[in-house]
Design an enzyme around this catalytic site. Sequence first.
Site, PDB file in Angstrom:
ATOM      1  N   ARG A   1      15.461   8.818  -6.530  1.00 44.80           N
ATOM      2  CA  ARG A   1      16.714   8.778  -5.785  1.00 44.80           C
ATOM      3  C   ARG A   1      17.108   7.322  -5.612  1.00 44.80           C
ATOM      4  O   ARG A   1      16.269   6.418  -5.693  1.00 44.80           O
ATOM      5  CB  ARG A   1      16.607   9.437  -4.405  1.00 44.80           C
ATOM      6  CG  ARG A   1      15.228   9.627  -3.891  1.00 44.80           C
ATOM      7  CD  ARG A   1      15.176  10.180  -2.504  1.00 44.80           C
ATOM      8  NE  ARG A   1      14.547   9.165  -1.660  1.00 44.80           N
ATOM      9  CZ  ARG A   1      15.120   8.582  -0.638  1.00 44.80           C
ATOM     10  NH1 ARG A   1      16.330   8.897  -0.265  1.00 44.80           N
ATOM     11  NH2 ARG A   1      14.476   7.675   0.051  1.00 44.80           N
TER      12      ARG A   1
ATOM     13  N   ARG B   1      24.073   3.574   1.224  1.00 40.90           N
ATOM     14  CA  ARG B   1      24.278   3.533   2.667  1.00 40.90           C
ATOM     15  C   ARG B   1      25.748   3.242   2.943  1.00 40.90           C
ATOM     16  O   ARG B   1      26.252   2.210   2.491  1.00 40.90           O
ATOM     17  CB  ARG B   1      23.395   2.405   3.201  1.00 40.90           C
ATOM     18  CG  ARG B   1      22.966   2.586   4.606  1.00 40.90           C
ATOM     19  CD  ARG B   1      22.105   1.438   5.027  1.00 40.90           C
ATOM     20  NE  ARG B   1      20.680   1.629   4.809  1.00 40.90           N
ATOM     21  CZ  ARG B   1      19.797   0.631   4.871  1.00 40.90           C
ATOM     22  NH1 ARG B   1      20.195  -0.599   5.107  1.00 40.90           N
ATOM     23  NH2 ARG B   1      18.514   0.879   4.706  1.00 40.90           N
TER      24      ARG B   1
ATOM     25  N   ARG C   1       1.393  -3.127 -14.721  1.00 39.83           N
ATOM     26  CA  ARG C   1       2.323  -4.216 -15.019  1.00 39.83           C
ATOM     27  C   ARG C   1       1.816  -5.418 -14.247  1.00 39.83           C
ATOM     28  O   ARG C   1       1.223  -5.303 -13.172  1.00 39.83           O
ATOM     29  CB  ARG C   1       3.747  -3.896 -14.536  1.00 39.83           C
ATOM     30  CG  ARG C   1       4.546  -3.004 -15.430  1.00 39.83           C
ATOM     31  CD  ARG C   1       4.933  -3.600 -16.764  1.00 39.83           C
ATOM     32  NE  ARG C   1       6.050  -4.508 -16.702  1.00 39.83           N
ATOM     33  CZ  ARG C   1       6.426  -5.267 -17.726  1.00 39.83           C
ATOM     34  NH1 ARG C   1       5.756  -5.243 -18.870  1.00 39.83           N
ATOM     35  NH2 ARG C   1       7.472  -6.069 -17.629  1.00 39.83           N
TER      36      ARG C   1
ATOM     37  N   ARG D   1      13.130 -12.284  -9.355  1.00 39.32           N
ATOM     38  CA  ARG D   1      13.456 -12.686  -7.992  1.00 39.32           C
ATOM     39  C   ARG D   1      13.065 -14.135  -7.777  1.00 39.32           C
ATOM     40  O   ARG D   1      12.168 -14.658  -8.448  1.00 39.32           O
ATOM     41  CB  ARG D   1      12.643 -11.890  -6.961  1.00 39.32           C
ATOM     42  CG  ARG D   1      12.618 -10.412  -7.114  1.00 39.32           C
ATOM     43  CD  ARG D   1      12.167  -9.739  -5.832  1.00 39.32           C
ATOM     44  NE  ARG D   1      10.738  -9.894  -5.559  1.00 39.32           N
ATOM     45  CZ  ARG D   1      10.117  -9.305  -4.539  1.00 39.32           C
ATOM     46  NH1 ARG D   1      10.797  -8.558  -3.690  1.00 39.32           N
ATOM     47  NH2 ARG D   1       8.819  -9.467  -4.345  1.00 39.32           N
TER      48      ARG D   1
ATOM     49  N   GLU E   1       9.573 -14.985  -9.879  1.00 40.46           N
ATOM     50  CA  GLU E   1       8.699 -13.877 -10.298  1.00 40.46           C
ATOM     51  C   GLU E   1       9.087 -13.392 -11.681  1.00 40.46           C
ATOM     52  O   GLU E   1      10.225 -12.979 -11.899  1.00 40.46           O
ATOM     53  CB  GLU E   1       8.839 -12.695  -9.320  1.00 40.46           C
ATOM     54  CG  GLU E   1       8.294 -12.985  -7.954  1.00 40.46           C
ATOM     55  CD  GLU E   1       8.265 -11.733  -7.074  1.00 40.46           C
ATOM     56  OE1 GLU E   1       8.009 -11.888  -5.884  1.00 40.46           O
ATOM     57  OE2 GLU E   1       8.513 -10.620  -7.586  1.00 40.46           O
TER      58      GLU E   1
ATOM     59  N   TYR F   1       0.330   2.611  -6.107  1.00 44.39           N
ATOM     60  CA  TYR F   1       1.063   1.568  -5.402  1.00 44.39           C
ATOM     61  C   TYR F   1       1.102   1.955  -3.930  1.00 44.39           C
ATOM     62  O   TYR F   1       1.662   2.976  -3.561  1.00 44.39           O
ATOM     63  CB  TYR F   1       2.507   1.368  -5.923  1.00 44.39           C
ATOM     64  CG  TYR F   1       3.164   0.314  -5.049  1.00 44.39           C
ATOM     65  CD1 TYR F   1       2.993  -1.026  -5.326  1.00 44.39           C
ATOM     66  CD2 TYR F   1       3.851   0.670  -3.892  1.00 44.39           C
ATOM     67  CE1 TYR F   1       3.496  -2.007  -4.474  1.00 44.39           C
ATOM     68  CE2 TYR F   1       4.354  -0.298  -3.031  1.00 44.39           C
ATOM     69  CZ  TYR F   1       4.174  -1.629  -3.346  1.00 44.39           C
ATOM     70  OH  TYR F   1       4.662  -2.603  -2.492  1.00 44.39           O
TER      71      TYR F   1
ATOM     72  N   ASP G   1       1.994   0.573  -0.082  1.00 39.74           N
ATOM     73  CA  ASP G   1       2.446  -0.470   0.834  1.00 39.74           C
ATOM     74  C   ASP G   1       1.333  -0.737   1.833  1.00 39.74           C
ATOM     75  O   ASP G   1       0.428   0.079   2.010  1.00 39.74           O
ATOM     76  CB  ASP G   1       3.724  -0.018   1.562  1.00 39.74           C
ATOM     77  CG  ASP G   1       4.979  -0.398   0.776  1.00 39.74           C
ATOM     78  OD1 ASP G   1       4.949  -1.419   0.055  1.00 39.74           O
ATOM     79  OD2 ASP G   1       5.995   0.328   0.881  1.00 39.74           O
TER      80      ASP G   1
HETATM   81  P1  FAD Z   1      -6.321  -5.935  -2.776  1.00 37.66           P
HETATM   82  O1  FAD Z   1      -5.562  -6.766  -1.833  1.00 37.66           O
HETATM   83  O2  FAD Z   1      -6.028  -6.065  -4.219  1.00 37.66           O
HETATM   84  O3  FAD Z   1      -7.871  -6.237  -2.543  1.00 37.66           O
HETATM   85  C1  FAD Z   1      -8.870  -5.904  -3.466  1.00 37.66           C
HETATM   86  C2  FAD Z   1      -9.864  -7.043  -3.503  1.00 37.66           C
HETATM   87  O4  FAD Z   1     -10.996  -6.641  -4.274  1.00 37.66           O
HETATM   88  C3  FAD Z   1      -9.305  -8.295  -4.167  1.00 37.66           C
HETATM   89  O5  FAD Z   1      -9.447  -9.400  -3.308  1.00 37.66           O
HETATM   90  C4  FAD Z   1     -10.165  -8.447  -5.429  1.00 37.66           C
HETATM   91  O6  FAD Z   1     -10.414  -9.794  -5.765  1.00 37.66           O
HETATM   92  C5  FAD Z   1     -11.437  -7.733  -5.031  1.00 37.66           C
HETATM   93  N1  FAD Z   1     -12.176  -7.216  -6.185  1.00 37.66           N
HETATM   94  C6  FAD Z   1     -11.703  -6.397  -7.154  1.00 37.66           C
HETATM   95  N2  FAD Z   1     -12.660  -6.122  -8.064  1.00 37.66           N
HETATM   96  C7  FAD Z   1     -13.771  -6.787  -7.658  1.00 37.66           C
HETATM   97  C8  FAD Z   1     -15.087  -6.920  -8.196  1.00 37.66           C
HETATM   98  N3  FAD Z   1     -15.446  -6.301  -9.333  1.00 37.66           N
HETATM   99  N4  FAD Z   1     -15.983  -7.702  -7.536  1.00 37.66           N
HETATM  100  C9  FAD Z   1     -15.621  -8.343  -6.386  1.00 37.66           C
HETATM  101  N5  FAD Z   1     -14.387  -8.254  -5.841  1.00 37.66           N
HETATM  102  C10 FAD Z   1     -13.474  -7.487  -6.460  1.00 37.66           C
HETATM  103  N6  FAD Z   1       3.179  -3.959   0.625  1.00 37.66           N
HETATM  104  C11 FAD Z   1       4.006  -3.944   1.705  1.00 37.66           C
HETATM  105  O7  FAD Z   1       3.747  -3.210   2.668  1.00 37.66           O
HETATM  106  N7  FAD Z   1       5.110  -4.749   1.749  1.00 37.66           N
HETATM  107  C12 FAD Z   1       5.453  -5.582   0.736  1.00 37.66           C
HETATM  108  O8  FAD Z   1       6.462  -6.295   0.815  1.00 37.66           O
HETATM  109  C13 FAD Z   1       4.612  -5.598  -0.424  1.00 37.66           C
HETATM  110  N8  FAD Z   1       4.911  -6.388  -1.472  1.00 37.66           N
HETATM  111  C14 FAD Z   1       4.113  -6.361  -2.584  1.00 37.66           C
HETATM  112  C15 FAD Z   1       4.466  -7.171  -3.671  1.00 37.66           C
HETATM  113  C16 FAD Z   1       3.701  -7.154  -4.824  1.00 37.66           C
HETATM  114  C17 FAD Z   1       4.077  -8.034  -5.979  1.00 37.66           C
HETATM  115  C18 FAD Z   1       2.592  -6.268  -4.914  1.00 37.66           C
HETATM  116  C19 FAD Z   1       1.793  -6.168  -6.181  1.00 37.66           C
HETATM  117  C20 FAD Z   1       2.220  -5.489  -3.831  1.00 37.66           C
HETATM  118  C21 FAD Z   1       2.981  -5.519  -2.650  1.00 37.66           C
HETATM  119  N9  FAD Z   1       2.623  -4.764  -1.539  1.00 37.66           N
HETATM  120  C22 FAD Z   1       3.454  -4.757  -0.438  1.00 37.66           C
HETATM  121  C23 FAD Z   1       1.383  -3.962  -1.518  1.00 37.66           C
HETATM  122  C24 FAD Z   1       0.149  -4.739  -0.938  1.00 37.66           C
HETATM  123  O9  FAD Z   1      -0.088  -5.877  -1.712  1.00 37.66           O
HETATM  124  C25 FAD Z   1      -1.072  -3.831  -0.925  1.00 37.66           C
HETATM  125  O10 FAD Z   1      -0.815  -2.716  -0.106  1.00 37.66           O
HETATM  126  C26 FAD Z   1      -2.377  -4.463  -0.418  1.00 37.66           C
HETATM  127  O11 FAD Z   1      -2.538  -5.780  -0.789  1.00 37.66           O
HETATM  128  C27 FAD Z   1      -3.544  -3.662  -0.947  1.00 37.66           C
HETATM  129  O12 FAD Z   1      -4.760  -4.058  -0.351  1.00 37.66           O
HETATM  130  P2  FAD Z   1      -6.141  -3.629  -1.014  1.00 37.66           P
HETATM  131  O13 FAD Z   1      -7.219  -4.101  -0.095  1.00 37.66           O
HETATM  132  O14 FAD Z   1      -6.097  -2.207  -1.370  1.00 37.66           O
HETATM  133  O15 FAD Z   1      -6.190  -4.387  -2.416  1.00 37.66           O
END
Ligand code: FAD
Length: 365
Positions: A171, A175, A248, A279, A299, A347, A349
Amino acid sequence: MKYDFLVVGAGLFGAIFAYEAKKRGKSVLVIDKRNHIAGNIYTENVDGINVHKYGAHIFHTSNKKIWEYVNNFAEFNNYINAPVAIYKDELYNLPFNMNTFSKLWNIKTPDEAKAIIEKQRQESGITDPKNLEEQAISLVGKDVYEKLIKGYTEKQWGRDAKELPAFIIKRLPLRFTFDNNYFNDRYQGIPIGGYTGIVEKLLEGIEVRANTEYRDFIKENPDIADKTVYTGMIDEFFDYKLGVLEYRRVYFEDERLDTDNYQGNAVVNYTERDVKFTRIIEHKHFEYGNQDFTIISKEYPTEWQKGEEPYYPINNEKNNALYESYVELSKSRPEIIFGGRLGAYKYYDMDKVVEAALECVEKNL
Ligand code: FAD
């Protein structure tokens, strides 16, 4: 020493799990392969400007419990995301709202805007959209599509909109008020002082080892913990034995500029295809900075190859089915709890990650 939990990944998911485990009297060791904590929400303070190193992050949620939870670890400011889009030499407000429509068609009322959009939808004659382009035009008409969606989406996915499946866009909210607030959520803001501080607080008093890759670490310390919370890529954990889950990637080009205000807004989208980046982020505006310099990040979405930093999962049928096979396989390793955006190949947030981490705590602690 043997720990109750080894947490792999010092991102938001891992840090919340570790914090809650410690609170419940469990012993925890956190490792991360990167040289810093906080995973993708890592912000680096550069002379007072908090730079979002892995892309702009705006916290937003409608879940009061999650909002209150994160507010235990930071004070949030009242930042409201109101991006603008530049198409050729024209500037538009986002998300698509009365400010956008009035600039596009020089109209003033919601009825006028609705009539134009409806006319363009009818004129397209599309009833059964076969690809993303047809899907978008059938939803918003050709003007909004051509100026504000087409180029941006093609850059994001690296493919022509006609070659992209229609399901990517389910969708496209329109607004009919003069409201530039991008998110519909009840709560929104940026943690004052940056996101890294949140994770620092969560990990206070917990042993953390950076620059530590799980695979090497576990070879040397096979009996380090009873259970492992793994927030890395699930396919990598299993040596990609069923296949590779695709992503990606985004490449960031940071620049420090000798001006106090480069673009007047934190987020500016470039919606024509010929401009290669999608951006420009001007980080100081997230926290209303008044430094006499600025830092911007361009970016560039790019192809991802195995071994590179994964950003956006490509949740098409093939990858989702492959992910489900990995979930099946993970049942053979009940001592490993997979979580976070990489463990769940999703994905997420940030608010959803907090929610998922707290659910994981409930289930396993
Ligand atoms: P991560 O932050 O990726 O943490 C995983 C960690 O595990 C990393 O530090 C990595 O180094 C470590 N790791 C992985 N494999 C290994 C290994 N084999 N050994 C040791 N360490 C390892 N969310 C929002 O709410 N608002 C936003 O505006 C927003 N913008 C975003 C923009 C972008 C470009 C992206 C990609 C995401 C965005 N997000 C946003 C989503 C947000 O980034 C995630 O929700 C969040 O960071 C996920 O946390 P996580 O702990 O699951 O993963």
